[in-house]
Design an enzyme around this catalytic site. Structure first.
Site, PDB file in Angstrom:
ATOM      1  N   PHE B 126     -79.828  24.070   5.442  1.00 38.06           N
ATOM      2  CA  PHE B 126     -80.317  24.297   6.787  1.00 38.06           C
ATOM      3  C   PHE B 126     -81.731  23.731   6.887  1.00 38.06           C
ATOM      4  CE2 PHE B 126     -82.037  26.835  10.296  1.00 38.06           C
ATOM      5  CZ  PHE B 126     -81.035  26.676  11.230  1.00 38.06           C
ATOM      6  N   ASP B 195     -80.981  30.532  -1.032  1.00 38.07           N
ATOM      7  CA  ASP B 195     -80.918  30.975   0.361  1.00 38.07           C
ATOM      8  C   ASP B 195     -79.520  31.555   0.597  1.00 38.07           C
ATOM      9  OD1 ASP B 195     -80.449  31.109   3.124  1.00 38.07           O
ATOM     10  OD2 ASP B 195     -81.721  29.383   3.556  1.00 38.07           O
ATOM     11  N   TYR B 220     -79.152  38.793  10.317  1.00 39.36           N
ATOM     12  CA  TYR B 220     -78.525  38.837  11.658  1.00 39.36           C
ATOM     13  C   TYR B 220     -77.169  38.159  11.728  1.00 39.36           C
ATOM     14  CZ  TYR B 220     -81.350  34.511  11.899  1.00 39.36           C
ATOM     15  OH  TYR B 220     -81.966  33.310  11.636  1.00 39.36           O
ATOM     16  N   LYS B 221     -76.685  37.670  10.599  1.00 41.68           N
ATOM     17  CA  LYS B 221     -75.368  37.049  10.599  1.00 41.68           C
ATOM     18  C   LYS B 221     -74.335  38.093  10.124  1.00 41.68           C
ATOM     19  CE  LYS B 221     -77.496  32.567   9.530  1.00 41.68           C
ATOM     20  NZ  LYS B 221     -77.452  31.903  10.836  1.00 41.68           N
ATOM     21  N   ARG B 369     -67.612  25.034  14.532  1.00 40.80           N
ATOM     22  CA  ARG B 369     -67.728  26.056  13.492  1.00 40.80           C
ATOM     23  C   ARG B 369     -67.053  27.345  13.951  1.00 40.80           C
ATOM     24  NH1 ARG B 369     -73.422  27.434  11.095  1.00 40.80           N
ATOM     25  NH2 ARG B 369     -73.599  28.369  13.169  1.00 40.80           N
TER      26      ARG B 369
END
Lengths: 394, 394
Positions: B126, B195, B220-221, B369
């Site tokens: 990312f 990560d 938050y995922k 996605r």
């Protein structure tokens, strides 16, 4: 009724800001700790509930666009701007004060250029500023030198890269001369970085007017944004294109959704963003700022000085001479919005004050702090606080 | 009824995690974007309301102690720990992922010592990881070298200080070999920083077991902590005493309320703290983690693989051959919890899917996605998503 009690009533009756008190959740306690955590504005819980239940719960990912989550850091920055004398587009909200001090100082050192090897930091400042300044100096290969604001003029030189100063001393409540010190820093070709945690929302700051280069501040004291609400970063307009952040996260990229492996900074205030902002805290802060609509900072300052003057007068009337000593300067030009009293057994005295409904706080080793938030503290509160202090000190 | 529809019903009926769906606020939409923003756990709004109205509104400053605000970063870290295979005392919550990547990488480079001049970063990661790694390398005087995980083994050398890798590729959903790559990094005497944004909460991570040095992740995922909820930092126990943070704020001081002008780091996980944490977002996250009570990560992983297998099977059944191509690897050992499909007009296709109640997202330039959160996505949802995709693709 004592003369001070009737004076308090008259002052409250004449106070143009008095109606604002009803916009906060307050009880019978005299809350003089808004310089540490501001009281809750009454409309905030409903707004937070909407953010949680509808924006997150129902719209979910769509809220980044439809609920304006993505642009919140700049939008809320523009709400804070008039309170610190900044035009729109110069403030971005997010991260903690400490993290913003780091961004500001590293960026300032870089803008000062490689020939300036010294960073000066306010030796009396809140500790985090000193710790972060030490780290910023270490990482940029500069030397850190702590100086008191009074020593600053003689410490400045052509070697100075940047100076980090606190607008109001968190412990003594002393207000430093932002225009004069900024001009002195500039006279030596260095950059001035100001910490506004204890001044923003309590008195005029005038960032643009006085040519401050960078500034940071928290929002949970006089801005009532809630516990740990996001801090902010100001960058002077002329410097924004040269602002080279040590924390270049994807949120500060010129095209964040381009997902490019190479970094290109966004123009303007968003260049100070880092990663995904904490939306719940951010939007609670945004709601809290509504209480400032139509409020003049000059009126806030006038009331703040009247409150602290009156408190000192009441303390003198209710307390045995010599029992406490004010470490807050008497001249208005040197006073923020708190009174700090040096006192034997200060920790124990504050406990007893709190037990009796007067909430201030204690700072090691011997200081009682009483913060006056002009939006919700009145003169009767002030008289009562001093009276209870006198009783506690016996 | 098609064979796939009845299969979906059977799979849902046998799913031990199916009852967890009722703990979330969901509607008729098939929400396959929990890899970007997790759905709202139903009990969170009530908890947030208590934090705002009672803890902030009534207790105010007392809540730092009485409501456990001060210790929240370590306490919530200990709640996340079992989900990523860490013992208590190794994780601290706060700041954004980007800021934590910065702390972790600078600290890793410092621990590697002055003789190691190169930092390697996952070139497919990312973007923020690459930007922050570039900054960390620049500030510590190292060279940054982007490499793909496949190239890592040949890129490692005695010059390598630290390596920043992503456990799951955010775009393709490819799962990287954390144990093997960590061992390879260690074999060259370097430190491994991972990560976990796209793996924590979706599959076992095993930080302690595999000797990972430092790790960061968002919440938050798959952890459903809410928009921009605080990230976390893991530091291996043996390294904690040597963890030298580039962001030494007052919250990471050994005695934060001593207000000392000199910095002394706290022992253990709190050393990773910086400034005052954002309490509203932090405590919303803490509440959200309740849904994990009694849930085994192994069961989550098994369901995740079953869901993504079933989705690929349904897509194959419902879509013209060649119309989409999976860029997510087929072997389970190389798959996270999302399926990424390459597709012409992917941006437009995703818009039409969302219009028809199937929410995934689009990643530039041509990727659809679909994230599968095993706690609340079922097999009937999965069949429906594939069926609607087939219809949209016509």
């Amino acid at each position: 009724m004592s003369e001070l009690v009737s004076r308090a009533q008259e002052l409250d009756a004449a106070d143009e800001l008095a109606p604002l008190r009803s916009r906060f959740v307050l009880d019978d306690v005299v809350y003089l700790d808004g310089n540490s955590l501001g009281a809750l504005p009454a409309h905030v819980p409903g707004r937070v509930e909407d953010v949680v239940r509808r924006q997150w719960g129902e719209l979910r990912i769509r809220s980044w666009e439809e609920s304006g989550w993505w642009t919140a850091p700049e939008r809320i920055g523009d709400r804070i701007a008039p309170l610190v004398g900044a035009a729109p587009g110069r403030i971005v909200v997010g991260d903690s004060t400490s993290v913003n001090v780091f961004k500001a100082l590293v960026a300032a050192v870089r803008m000062a250029g490689p020939d300036r090897g010294e960073v000066l930091v306010d030796a009396t400042t809140f500790p985090t500023d000193g710790y972060i300044a030490e780290s910023a100096a270490r990482l940029t290969g500069r030397t850190l030198r702590p100086v008191t604001p009074a020593e600053l003029s003689s410490a400045l030189s052509g070697r100075t890269a940047a100076v980090l100063l606190n607008h109001v001393d968190y412990r003594t409540g002393r207000l430093h001369d932002l225009p004069g010190l900024t001009a002195a820093v500039h006279a030596h070709g260095a950059l001035a970085v100001w910490d506004l945690c204890h001044s923003a929302g309590a008195l005029p700051v005038g960032l643009d007017e006085h040519g401050v280069d960078l500034a940071v501040g928290c929002t949970y004291k006089y801005l009532n944004g809630g516990p740990g609400s996001p801090a902010y970063l100001y960058v002077r307009e002329e410097l924004q294109e040269r602002f080279d952040s040590p924390l270049p996260g994807w949120n500060s990229h010129a095209e964040p959704f381009g997902m490019s492996p190479s970094y290109a900074p966004a123009p303007g205030a968003p260049r100070g963003r880092v990663g995904t902002p904490d939306i719940l805290s951010m939007l609670a802060l945004e709601a809290a700022l509504d209480v400032w609509d139509g409020v003049r900072v000059e009126a806030v300052r006038a009331k703040s000085l009247a409150l602290t003057d009156f408190f000192l007068e009441c303390v003198a009337a209710y307390t045995e001479p010599g029992r406490v000593e004010s470490v807050t300067p008497l001249p208005h030009a040197e006073r923020g919005s708190q009174i700090a009293l040096r006192c034997a057994d200060a920790g124990e005295v504050m406990k007893r004050l709190i037990d009796r409904g007067v909430v201030g706080d204690f700072r090691h080793p011997d200081v009682l702090r009483f913060g006056f938030t002009p939006l919700y503290v009145g003169f009767a509160d002030t008289e009562r606080a001093a009276r209870v202090l006198g009783e506690v000190l016996g």
